[in-house]
Design an enzyme around this catalytic site. Sequence first.
Site, short mmCIF file in Angstrom:
data_model
loop_
_atom_site.label_atom_id
_atom_site.label_comp_id
_atom_site.label_asym_id
_atom_site.label_seq_id
_atom_site.Cartn_x
_atom_site.Cartn_y
_atom_site.Cartn_z
N LYS A 84 0.86 -1.18 0.00
CA LYS A 84 0.00 0.00 0.00
C LYS A 84 0.90 1.23 0.00
CE LYS A 84 -4.56 0.75 0.52
NZ LYS A 84 -5.74 -0.03 0.18
N GLY A 183 -24.77 3.05 4.17
CA GLY A 183 -23.94 3.56 3.08
C GLY A 183 -24.42 3.02 1.75
N GLY A 185 -23.48 4.06 -1.38
CA GLY A 185 -22.61 4.62 -2.43
C GLY A 185 -22.38 3.62 -3.54
N LYS A 186 -21.15 3.61 -4.05
CA LYS A 186 -20.86 2.78 -5.23
C LYS A 186 -21.07 1.28 -4.94
CE LYS A 186 -16.71 4.61 -5.90
NZ LYS A 186 -16.69 5.74 -4.94
N VAL A 187 -20.62 0.83 -3.75
CA VAL A 187 -20.80 -0.59 -3.43
C VAL A 187 -22.19 -0.82 -2.82
CG1 VAL A 187 -19.96 -2.54 -2.08
CG2 VAL A 187 -18.32 -0.92 -3.04
N GLY A 188 -22.51 -0.05 -1.77
CA GLY A 188 -23.77 -0.26 -1.06
C GLY A 188 -24.98 -0.12 -1.97
P1 NAI Z 1 -18.54 5.50 -1.70
O1 NAI Z 1 -17.83 6.72 -1.25
O2 NAI Z 1 -19.05 5.41 -3.09
O3 NAI Z 1 -19.79 5.22 -0.74
C1 NAI Z 1 -19.77 5.42 0.63
C2 NAI Z 1 -21.14 5.96 1.01
O4 NAI Z 1 -21.24 6.03 2.43
C3 NAI Z 1 -21.39 7.39 0.49
O5 NAI Z 1 -22.59 7.43 -0.26
C4 NAI Z 1 -21.49 8.22 1.76
O6 NAI Z 1 -22.43 9.28 1.65
C5 NAI Z 1 -21.97 7.18 2.75
N1 NAI Z 1 -21.75 7.54 4.15
C6 NAI Z 1 -20.81 8.34 4.67
N2 NAI Z 1 -20.99 8.43 6.02
C7 NAI Z 1 -22.05 7.66 6.32
C8 NAI Z 1 -22.72 7.34 7.54
N3 NAI Z 1 -22.34 7.83 8.70
N4 NAI Z 1 -23.78 6.49 7.48
C9 NAI Z 1 -24.18 5.98 6.29
N5 NAI Z 1 -23.60 6.26 5.12
C10 NAI Z 1 -22.53 7.08 5.14
O7 NAI Z 1 -17.54 4.29 -1.35
P2 NAI Z 1 -17.62 2.80 -1.92
O8 NAI Z 1 -16.69 2.64 -3.05
O9 NAI Z 1 -19.05 2.39 -2.03
O10 NAI Z 1 -16.95 2.02 -0.69
C11 NAI Z 1 -17.68 1.75 0.49
C12 NAI Z 1 -16.76 1.12 1.52
O11 NAI Z 1 -16.23 -0.11 1.01
C13 NAI Z 1 -15.54 1.97 1.88
O12 NAI Z 1 -15.24 1.75 3.25
C14 NAI Z 1 -14.45 1.39 1.03
O13 NAI Z 1 -13.17 1.57 1.62
C15 NAI Z 1 -14.82 -0.08 1.04
N6 NAI Z 1 -14.32 -0.80 -0.12
C16 NAI Z 1 -14.63 -0.39 -1.38
C17 NAI Z 1 -14.14 -1.08 -2.47
C18 NAI Z 1 -14.49 -0.66 -3.87
O14 NAI Z 1 -14.13 -1.38 -4.80
N7 NAI Z 1 -15.17 0.46 -4.07
C19 NAI Z 1 -13.25 -2.23 -2.33
C20 NAI Z 1 -13.04 -2.63 -0.94
C21 NAI Z 1 -13.54 -1.92 0.11
#
Ligand code: NAI
Length: 359
Positions: A84, A183, A185-188
């Site tokens: 990393k 959450g 976002g992209k994954v959720g």
């Molecule tokens: P993202 O930034 O697209 O989505 C995260 C979402 O969480 C955002 O919509 C944000 O508004 C929301 N959020 C922030 N604070 C919050 C709270 N207190 N309560 C509820 N929602 C809240 O990120 P992404 O890509 O969806 O990643 C999500 C998680 O998964 C992160 O922790 C990331 O490190 C982890 N991850 C992501 C991977 C990927 O390929 N995108 C791979 C491995 C892990």
Amino acid sequence: MPDDPWADFHDHERVVVARDPESGVAMVIALHSTVLGPALGGTRMNAYADQPVPRAAAYADAMRLARAMTYKNSLAGLDHGGGKAVIVVDPSTRTPDLLRAYGRLVSSLDGAYITAGDVGISIADLDVISETCRWTTGRSPERGGLGDSAILTAVGVLAGMRASVAVTLGRDTFEGLCVAIVGLGKVGGRLAQHLTDAGADVIGFDPDADARARIADISPSVRLVDSLEEVLAAEVDVLSPNALGGLITADLAEGTPARVICGAANNQLASPGIADVLAARGVTYAPDFLVNSGGVIQIAQEFIGGTLEQARVQAEGVFATTLRVLERASTEGVTPVTAAEQEAEDRIRHRRAALGGVV
Ligand code: NAI
């Protein structure tokens, strides 16, 4: 932040600390292990401005995250070790020249480290880094990449959830199950869609209005609530953290109605001992580094010129790995976190032995 910046320096093979001569920006690359193959992991861009000793915090972050990548890559069955990197600067001040300088630094390691994206580094940034570094993955489709890794991260989490639900609840379908997603976002967001398509009742929370609007549009059956407290208190079978780390506090572990916790967020447990609290209550915690490997599987395939479809098949393998880990946890009377770490270490030990202990 630890008082000793090297407190996280356990058994790392190498840590490279450098400075871009032009901008003066510090860069850290931590290689935890290359036993399984070249270290693979993302680069984070952060100034650590909120930390008392920003640069020490950056070293600690790189080392801690590199070690986690060793475990994640091993469990994912990848022929990659863990690494990393951190570029210690406010992402809003980045320039293409800085990214190219960083690419030259990674190139100087001659393939021992393959870089990808992490917080603060976009796909477009990786495209620029790739101009000076062929050991770059996670690029845009225009540059030969496979695009957004969240697609397969969601696939992997779903597979891990399916295994956890089968072991814990004896159910082989999501039909009628209640899942709370923190959450969207992209994954959720993608996970919510998969789950509703599979017949689950999904309740979700995200403070971001755009994320909520997107979900309301794509998956209108998701019940959106107004606060984190509300989604965490909901009577559900599964809780899925997909926002920031540290969501599972001791209080939540003692009180969650969910029987399964499975999501993509890194470092979900606020402290390691919480794994024991959950296990004692019969709550299955599917370790984040086990189930969120779909993204790294995708970038590993991209690096060797594979297709998204090949990566998808590999990401589905999270189902079998999760079953194996949960079975080991039950047989050996340990938490799933310990069982997952042991699985990862076993594979590294076997490879080291096969290599005659030379790595
Ligand atoms: P993202 O930034 O697209 O989505 C995260 C979402 O969480 C955002 O919509 C944000 O508004 C929301 N959020 C922030 N604070 C919050 C709270 N207190 N309560 C509820 N929602 C809240 O990120 P992404 O890509 O969806 O990643 C999500 C998680 O998964 C992160 O922790 C990331 O490190 C982890 N991850 C992501 C991977 C990927 O390929 N995108 C791979 C491995 C892990």
